[in-house]
Design a protein around this motif. Sequence first.
Motif, PDB file in Angstrom:
ATOM      1  N   HIS A 245       0.689  -0.727   0.171  1.00  0.00           N
ATOM      2  CA  HIS A 245      -0.139   0.186  -0.382  1.00  0.00           C
ATOM      3  C   HIS A 245       0.865   1.285  -0.157  1.00  0.00           C
ATOM      4  CE1 HIS A 245      -2.682  -3.062   2.295  1.00  0.00           C
ATOM      5  NE2 HIS A 245      -4.275  -2.044   1.064  1.00  0.00           N
ATOM      6  N   SER A 246       1.811   1.154   0.199  1.00  0.00           N
ATOM      7  CA  SER A 246       2.503   1.990   0.893  1.00  0.00           C
ATOM      8  C   SER A 246       3.920   1.941  -0.019  1.00  0.00           C
ATOM      9  CB  SER A 246       3.078   2.714   2.187  1.00  0.00           C
ATOM     10  OG  SER A 246       2.359   1.960   3.393  1.00  0.00           O
ATOM     11  N   SER A 247       4.644   3.448  -0.376  1.00  0.00           N
ATOM     12  CA  SER A 247       5.902   3.802  -0.781  1.00  0.00           C
ATOM     13  C   SER A 247       7.204   3.645   0.253  1.00  0.00           C
ATOM     14  CB  SER A 247       6.137   5.006  -1.606  1.00  0.00           C
ATOM     15  OG  SER A 247       4.715   4.795  -2.667  1.00  0.00           O
ATOM     16  N   LYS A 248       7.877   3.482  -0.728  1.00  0.00           N
ATOM     17  CA  LYS A 248       9.368   3.590   0.222  1.00  0.00           C
ATOM     18  C   LYS A 248       9.501   5.104   0.420  1.00  0.00           C
ATOM     19  CE  LYS A 248      13.114   1.468   0.300  1.00  0.00           C
ATOM     20  NZ  LYS A 248      14.405  -0.373  -0.612  1.00  0.00           N
ATOM     21  N   LEU A 249       9.507   6.442  -0.267  1.00  0.00           N
ATOM     22  CA  LEU A 249       9.703   7.332  -0.588  1.00  0.00           C
ATOM     23  C   LEU A 249       9.144   7.881   0.770  1.00  0.00           C
ATOM     24  CD1 LEU A 249      10.973   9.772  -2.264  1.00  0.00           C
ATOM     25  CD2 LEU A 249       9.148  10.145  -3.124  1.00  0.00           C
ATOM     26  N   ALA A 250       8.247   7.578   1.449  1.00  0.00           N
ATOM     27  CA  ALA A 250       7.426   8.322   2.640  1.00  0.00           C
ATOM     28  C   ALA A 250       8.298   8.103   4.258  1.00  0.00           C
ATOM     29  CB  ALA A 250       6.455   7.594   3.259  1.00  0.00           C
ATOM     30  N   ALA A 251       9.080   6.906   4.173  1.00  0.00           N
ATOM     31  CA  ALA A 251       9.880   6.443   4.507  1.00  0.00           C
ATOM     32  C   ALA A 251      11.379   7.222   4.682  1.00  0.00           C
ATOM     33  CB  ALA A 251      10.690   4.796   4.836  1.00  0.00           C
ATOM     34  N   HIS A 252      12.089   7.578   3.634  1.00  0.00           N
ATOM     35  CA  HIS A 252      13.066   8.767   3.084  1.00  0.00           C
ATOM     36  C   HIS A 252      12.990   9.515   3.805  1.00  0.00           C
ATOM     37  CE1 HIS A 252      15.112   4.770   1.047  1.00  0.00           C
ATOM     38  NE2 HIS A 252      14.789   5.779  -0.174  1.00  0.00           N
ATOM     39  N   SER A 253      11.108  10.148   3.478  1.00  0.00           N
ATOM     40  CA  SER A 253      11.305  11.412   3.583  1.00  0.00           C
ATOM     41  C   SER A 253      10.501  11.790   5.086  1.00  0.00           C
ATOM     42  CB  SER A 253       9.827  11.723   3.012  1.00  0.00           C
ATOM     43  OG  SER A 253       8.177  11.648   4.101  1.00  0.00           O
ATOM     44  N   VAL A 254      10.851  11.361   6.341  1.00  0.00           N
ATOM     45  CA  VAL A 254      11.303  10.818   8.010  1.00  0.00           C
ATOM     46  C   VAL A 254      12.239  11.150   8.077  1.00  0.00           C
ATOM     47  CG1 VAL A 254      10.440   9.858   9.352  1.00  0.00           C
ATOM     48  CG2 VAL A 254       8.350   9.674   7.714  1.00  0.00           C
ATOM     49  N   ILE A 255      13.189  10.595   7.543  1.00  0.00           N
ATOM     50  CA  ILE A 255      14.463  10.514   7.330  1.00  0.00           C
ATOM     51  C   ILE A 255      15.219  11.495   6.875  1.00  0.00           C
ATOM     52  CG2 ILE A 255      16.517   9.680   7.180  1.00  0.00           C
ATOM     53  CD1 ILE A 255      15.202   8.112   8.490  1.00  0.00           C
ATOM     54  N   SER A 256      14.699  12.207   5.775  1.00  0.00           N
ATOM     55  CA  SER A 256      15.399  13.632   4.974  1.00  0.00           C
ATOM     56  C   SER A 256      15.272  14.690   6.482  1.00  0.00           C
ATOM     57  CB  SER A 256      14.364  13.704   3.602  1.00  0.00           C
ATOM     58  OG  SER A 256      14.524  15.072   3.479  1.00  0.00           O
ATOM     59  N   LEU A 257      13.631  14.760   6.619  1.00  0.00           N
ATOM     60  CA  LEU A 257      13.235  15.541   7.499  1.00  0.00           C
ATOM     61  C   LEU A 257      13.887  16.081   9.073  1.00  0.00           C
ATOM     62  CD1 LEU A 257      10.944  17.595   9.073  1.00  0.00           C
ATOM     63  CD2 LEU A 257       9.052  15.752   8.921  1.00  0.00           C
ATOM     64  N   LEU A 258      13.829  14.764   8.955  1.00  0.00           N
ATOM     65  CA  LEU A 258      15.066  14.422  10.834  1.00  0.00           C
ATOM     66  C   LEU A 258      16.693  15.299  10.371  1.00  0.00           C
ATOM     67  CD1 LEU A 258      14.685  11.091  11.855  1.00  0.00           C
ATOM     68  CD2 LEU A 258      13.846  13.789  13.307  1.00  0.00           C
ATOM     69  N   LYS A 259      17.164  14.740   9.275  1.00  0.00           N
ATOM     70  CA  LYS A 259      17.960  15.782   9.099  1.00  0.00           C
ATOM     71  C   LYS A 259      18.147  17.011   8.685  1.00  0.00           C
ATOM     72  CE  LYS A 259      21.047  14.325   5.054  1.00  0.00           C
ATOM     73  NZ  LYS A 259      21.516  13.363   3.800  1.00  0.00           N
ATOM     74  N   ARG A 260      17.029  17.214   8.056  1.00  0.00           N
ATOM     75  CA  ARG A 260      16.335  18.701   7.963  1.00  0.00           C
ATOM     76  C   ARG A 260      16.779  19.229   9.388  1.00  0.00           C
ATOM     77  NH1 ARG A 260      13.743  17.761   3.912  1.00  0.00           N
ATOM     78  NH2 ARG A 260      11.297  18.135   5.145  1.00  0.00           N
ATOM     79  N   LEU A 261      15.950  19.008  10.587  1.00  0.00           N
ATOM     80  CA  LEU A 261      15.891  19.411  11.534  1.00  0.00           C
ATOM     81  C   LEU A 261      16.879  19.697  12.839  1.00  0.00           C
ATOM     82  CD1 LEU A 261      12.779  17.618  12.631  1.00  0.00           C
ATOM     83  CD2 LEU A 261      13.175  19.831  12.217  1.00  0.00           C
ATOM     84  N   ASP A 262      18.047  18.901  12.124  1.00  0.00           N
ATOM     85  CA  ASP A 262      19.269  18.400  12.775  1.00  0.00           C
ATOM     86  C   ASP A 262      20.451  19.379  12.510  1.00  0.00           C
ATOM     87  OD1 ASP A 262      20.881  17.427  14.597  1.00  0.00           O
ATOM     88  OD2 ASP A 262      21.926  16.267  13.283  1.00  0.00           O
TER      89      ASP A 262
END
Length: 268
Positions: A245-262
């Motif tokens: 049901h879900s695209s792998k990109l959605a998990a990458h987007s969380v990692i990328s968001l964490l990276k931006r916050l840091d």
Amino acid sequence: MKPKRIALVGCGGLGHEIAAGIKAGQAGNYTLCGIYTDQPKLTAACSETFGCAAYLTSEMMFLDKPDLMIEAAGAAALKELLEPAVKNQVDVIPLSVGVFSHRAYMDHIRQMAETHGTHVYLPSGAVGGFDLMGAAALDRELSVSIHTEKPPQALADAPCLAGRILPDHETQLVFSGNAVEAIEVFPQNVNVAVAVGLATVGADNLSVTVAANPDLHSNRHTIDLKGEFGHARIQISAAPSSNVHSSKLAAHSVISLLKRLDSWICFM
Ligand SMILES: NC(=O)C1=CN([C@@H]2O[C@H](COP(=O)(O)OP(=O)(O)OC[C@H]3O[C@@H](n4cnc5c(N)ncnc54)[C@H](OP(=O)(O)O)[C@@H]3O)[C@@H](O)[C@H]2O)C=CC1
Ligand SMILES: O=C([O-])CC(=O)C(=O)O
């Protein structure tokens, strides 16, 4: 600097990818402090795999005082845990963005978050281009649509289909409406539509169509924005995760968001 502590809720297709990314240091200066799921056996197995605490209850999770909670568990889990997280000043990255489709609920959470000084960070999920959407949304007259196409197996089991089997030889349009209506009947497929709606014209004003396309091996989302600024089209063909049901990109987007916050410098 001490790493920020992350509690992960849900450890299915996306949760696994996110936990692995954090553990591999892809996200920046964070530590995965623990995992909570609704199945104690799964929680124990995942906590062993990723070397973190197993929270058998959500109370255990909040007692451990994480800095941030990532939800990769579904709308019911997010609805249950969002308010306690906000009240406990635990920042939240939710994947089940569909829960924000109703303006009244969104306002309720916003008021609570402002009172407690807590942040909710929405990831770009299985799509992208939210910087452009935010800029386009400054236009008073903006029309936005999203057309989501998925292989039939990725849409199967959705309440919209009421058990109907989708054809395997032709594309079929299975939904047309707005994003509030769409997430009700495709709770596992159109969180992206609600996110796009929130970023632009509101979920209730976003035109959504969903089609089952048996020729596809990926999830294809086509977003059109038309306004005084001009016209933009964003199209993403996203490979599925281990959960069809879900695209792998959605998990990458969380990692990328964490990276931006840091990061001291980042693309926004
Ligand atoms: N924003 C976006 O762009 C996108 C959002 N999503 C959304 O992200 C969420 C996660 O997706 P995905 O990883 O594919 O889903 P999965 O079904 O693969 O994984 C969900 C995980 O959460 C656990 N879980 C279920 N209910 C609860 C609960 N009440 N409390 C704690 N844990 C629970 C499940 O355990 P068990 O299996 O034992 O039930 C499982 O470990 C979904 O809501 C999905 O719709 C997906 C793609 C894109
Ligand atoms: O993963 C995707 O392609 C989109 C999805 O399921 C969602 O938004 O809920």
